[in-house]
Design a protein around this motif. Structure first.
Motif, PDB file in Angstrom:
ATOM      1  N   MET A   1       0.826  -1.208   0.000  1.00 56.08           N
ATOM      2  CA  MET A   1       0.000   0.000   0.000  1.00 56.08           C
ATOM      3  C   MET A   1       0.860   1.258   0.000  1.00 56.08           C
ATOM      4  O   MET A   1       0.597   2.220  -0.733  1.00 56.08           O
TER       5      MET A   1
ATOM      6  N   VAL B   1      -9.146   4.275  -5.025  1.00 54.99           N
ATOM      7  CA  VAL B   1      -9.098   2.840  -4.743  1.00 54.99           C
ATOM      8  C   VAL B   1      -9.077   1.999  -6.010  1.00 54.99           C
ATOM      9  O   VAL B   1      -8.358   0.994  -6.099  1.00 54.99           O
TER      10      VAL B   1
ATOM     11  N   ALA C   1      -5.803  -0.410  -5.790  1.00 55.13           N
ATOM     12  CA  ALA C   1      -5.943  -1.823  -5.422  1.00 55.13           C
ATOM     13  C   ALA C   1      -5.214  -2.758  -6.388  1.00 55.13           C
ATOM     14  O   ALA C   1      -4.414  -3.602  -5.947  1.00 55.13           O
TER      15      ALA C   1
ATOM     16  N   VAL D   1      -7.402  -8.086  -5.759  1.00 59.00           N
ATOM     17  CA  VAL D   1      -7.935  -6.737  -5.937  1.00 59.00           C
ATOM     18  C   VAL D   1      -9.051  -6.452  -4.939  1.00 59.00           C
ATOM     19  O   VAL D   1      -9.105  -5.369  -4.342  1.00 59.00           O
ATOM     20  N   ASP D   2      -9.949  -7.406  -4.735  1.00 59.02           N
ATOM     21  CA  ASP D   2     -11.068  -7.182  -3.823  1.00 59.02           C
ATOM     22  C   ASP D   2     -10.588  -6.950  -2.394  1.00 59.02           C
ATOM     23  O   ASP D   2     -11.091  -6.053  -1.702  1.00 59.02           O
ATOM     24  N   GLU D   3      -9.625  -7.764  -1.969  1.00 62.44           N
ATOM     25  CA  GLU D   3      -9.114  -7.611  -0.603  1.00 62.44           C
ATOM     26  C   GLU D   3      -8.423  -6.266  -0.415  1.00 62.44           C
ATOM     27  O   GLU D   3      -8.605  -5.587   0.606  1.00 62.44           O
ATOM     28  N   PHE D   4      -7.631  -5.860  -1.407  1.00 62.98           N
ATOM     29  CA  PHE D   4      -6.959  -4.567  -1.286  1.00 62.98           C
ATOM     30  C   PHE D   4      -7.964  -3.416  -1.374  1.00 62.98           C
ATOM     31  O   PHE D   4      -7.813  -2.401  -0.682  1.00 62.98           O
ATOM     32  N   ALA D   5      -8.964  -3.540  -2.217  1.00 66.20           N
ATOM     33  CA  ALA D   5      -9.969  -2.479  -2.316  1.00 66.20           C
ATOM     34  C   ALA D   5     -10.654  -2.283  -0.963  1.00 66.20           C
ATOM     35  O   ALA D   5     -10.859  -1.145  -0.507  1.00 66.20           O
ATOM     36  N   LYS D   6     -11.003  -3.383  -0.306  1.00 65.43           N
ATOM     37  CA  LYS D   6     -11.626  -3.291   1.014  1.00 65.43           C
ATOM     38  C   LYS D   6     -10.661  -2.686   2.020  1.00 65.43           C
ATOM     39  O   LYS D   6     -11.040  -1.842   2.846  1.00 65.43           O
TER      40      LYS D   6
ATOM     41  N   PHE E   1      -8.000  -0.654   1.495  1.00 66.66           N
ATOM     42  CA  PHE E   1      -7.843   0.787   1.260  1.00 66.66           C
ATOM     43  C   PHE E   1      -9.061   1.550   1.781  1.00 66.66           C
ATOM     44  O   PHE E   1      -8.916   2.595   2.430  1.00 66.66           O
TER      45      PHE E   1
END
Length: 394
Positions: free
Chosen positions: A277, A356, A360, A378-383, A385
């Motif tokens: 991040m 985001v 992500a 991508v989904d985990e990082f989007a959440k 962030f």
């Protein structure tokens, strides 16, 4: 200023030769000569270049008979252009070695300059990104020797085998690696950190914590790295607040320099989503890397909780935290951030939900993601962030 002999005044040979202790900057000419330098190039950032410590280092080298030059065109997030300009200064000045002087930006830029100093003109620094066996493209004989002199206590780049350099065209930070990038001589003089403002001391100290903590939590069997990381965190627990509140306490400054280089030694095991991040945000917004790590730390811990709860229970016991377990470490981190006045959310750093969608997928591609305790897409990082923007700890 308390300049008494410290328990940290010594010379270590792990992972390289490290001279620690107040006043040891006077040994800079000797360290240069030990590596065969007669005409070193001191590489630092423009802010440090204006300070007396850099002038004193240059004068000390010149008085000792070394033809020492200065290059300081280095940004806070060093770029490929900064490195190319440094290589040009190295060649034009007839230099034979590099003094890497400063915080993470100065050290990383200097190490990259030394790496590229005498490489063939057709070799791009981006072709040496830490992917696969790219490092084998380097002509080792074309690398210049390095003496590293850290002036902060966070990145630990003085004992690292890589540099983080920003590719401005792609707006990404790339890790440039070669095993011989590890400086052969290091001088850790805590007196050089006495003048650091409290906020910078706090931020770089949290960066050292992020290195030790992510290395400790990284998957894989590496007991040596785990032991180094755990002790690095104990030093931070004991000394960071003192270094911030009592900036002339030489033992606290020494301990934080030690914890910093311990973190960089330990993270040979791996890092994780904190750095994924931070690399993305730093490259896109030109934000301060060390502060980003401090902000995202608790959110990443919570996201990784299923994989690291047992590890953090062991850490809590080692740090003698009450009711040892995951929550004990999280509460300690949150309390430390509050004490040091670290911002609580990424929104405080200018990150918005609009970022985001771009951040992500970039974080997924970051090399640090590969050693995160859990696989993040991508989904985990989007959440992650989004939670760090909103200040949501779950």
């Amino acid at each position: 200023m308390n300049q008494h002999a410290s328990q940290f005044t010594t010379t270590w040979s792990y992972p390289t030769e490290i001279r620690t202790g107040s006043g040891r900057i006077r040994e800079l000419p000797e360290a240069c000569r030990a590596l065969g330098m007669r005409a070193p190039l001191l590489v630092t950032d423009p802010g440090l270049a204006r300070l007396p410590m850099v002038e004193a280092a240059l004068v000390g080298c010149r008085d000792a008979g070394l033809d020492c030059g200065l290059f300081s065109a280095v940004k806070g997030n060093p770029t490929g252009t900064n490195v190319a300009d440094g290589v040009a200064a190295f060649r034009d000045g007839g230099h034979d070695g590099v003094i890497a002087f400063g915080g993470g930006s100065g050290l990383d830029a200097a190490k990259a300059v030394a790496l590229m100093a005498k490489q063939p003109d057709g070799l791009s620094i981006w072709s040496l990104e830490d992917v696969g066996d790219n490092w084998t493209r380097v002509n080792v004989d074309g690398m210049a020797p390095v003496v590293a002199v850290p002036t902060t206590s966070g990145t630990g780049s003085e004992v690292g085998r890589a540099s983080v350099i920003t590719d401005v065209e792609s707006h990404t930070k790339k890790i440039i690696f070669h095993p011989n990038m590890l400086p052969a001589q290091v001088i850790c003089d805590p007196a050089l950190t006495i003048g650091l403002p409290a906020k910078i001391t706090a931020a770089v100290g949290m960066d050292a914590l992020s290195h030790n903590l992510e290395a400790f939590c990284a998957p894989g069997n590496h007991p040596m790295a785990d032991g180094i990381a755990a002790e690095g965190m104990r030093l931070i627990q004991r000394y960071l607040i003192t270094a911030v509140r009592q900036p002339d306490d030489i033992d606290a400054r020494s301990a934080m320099m030690t914890a910093s280089l311990m973190g960089a030694t330990a993270f040979q095991k791996g890092l994780g989503a904190m750095h994924s991040m931070a690399h993305v945000i730093g490259a896109q917004l030109n934000a301060h890397h060390v502060l980003i790590n401090a902000v995202v730390m608790p959110y990443v811990l919570c996201a990784n909780r299923p994989a690291i709860a047992d590890r953090l229970q062991d850490l809590a016991r080692y740090l003698d935290l009450p009711d040892p377990g995951f929550m004990a470490v999280l509460d300690w981190v949150l309390a430390l951030r509050r004490e040091l006045e670290i911002p609580h959310t990424l929104a405080d750093l200018g990150v918005t939900h609009a970022h985001v969608e771009t951040f992500a997928p970039a974080a997924v591609r970051d090399p640090s993601t590969g050693s995160n305790p859990l696989p993040f897409g991508v989904d985990e990082f989007a959440k992650l962030f989004s939670q760090a923007i909103e200040g949501s700890l779950t």
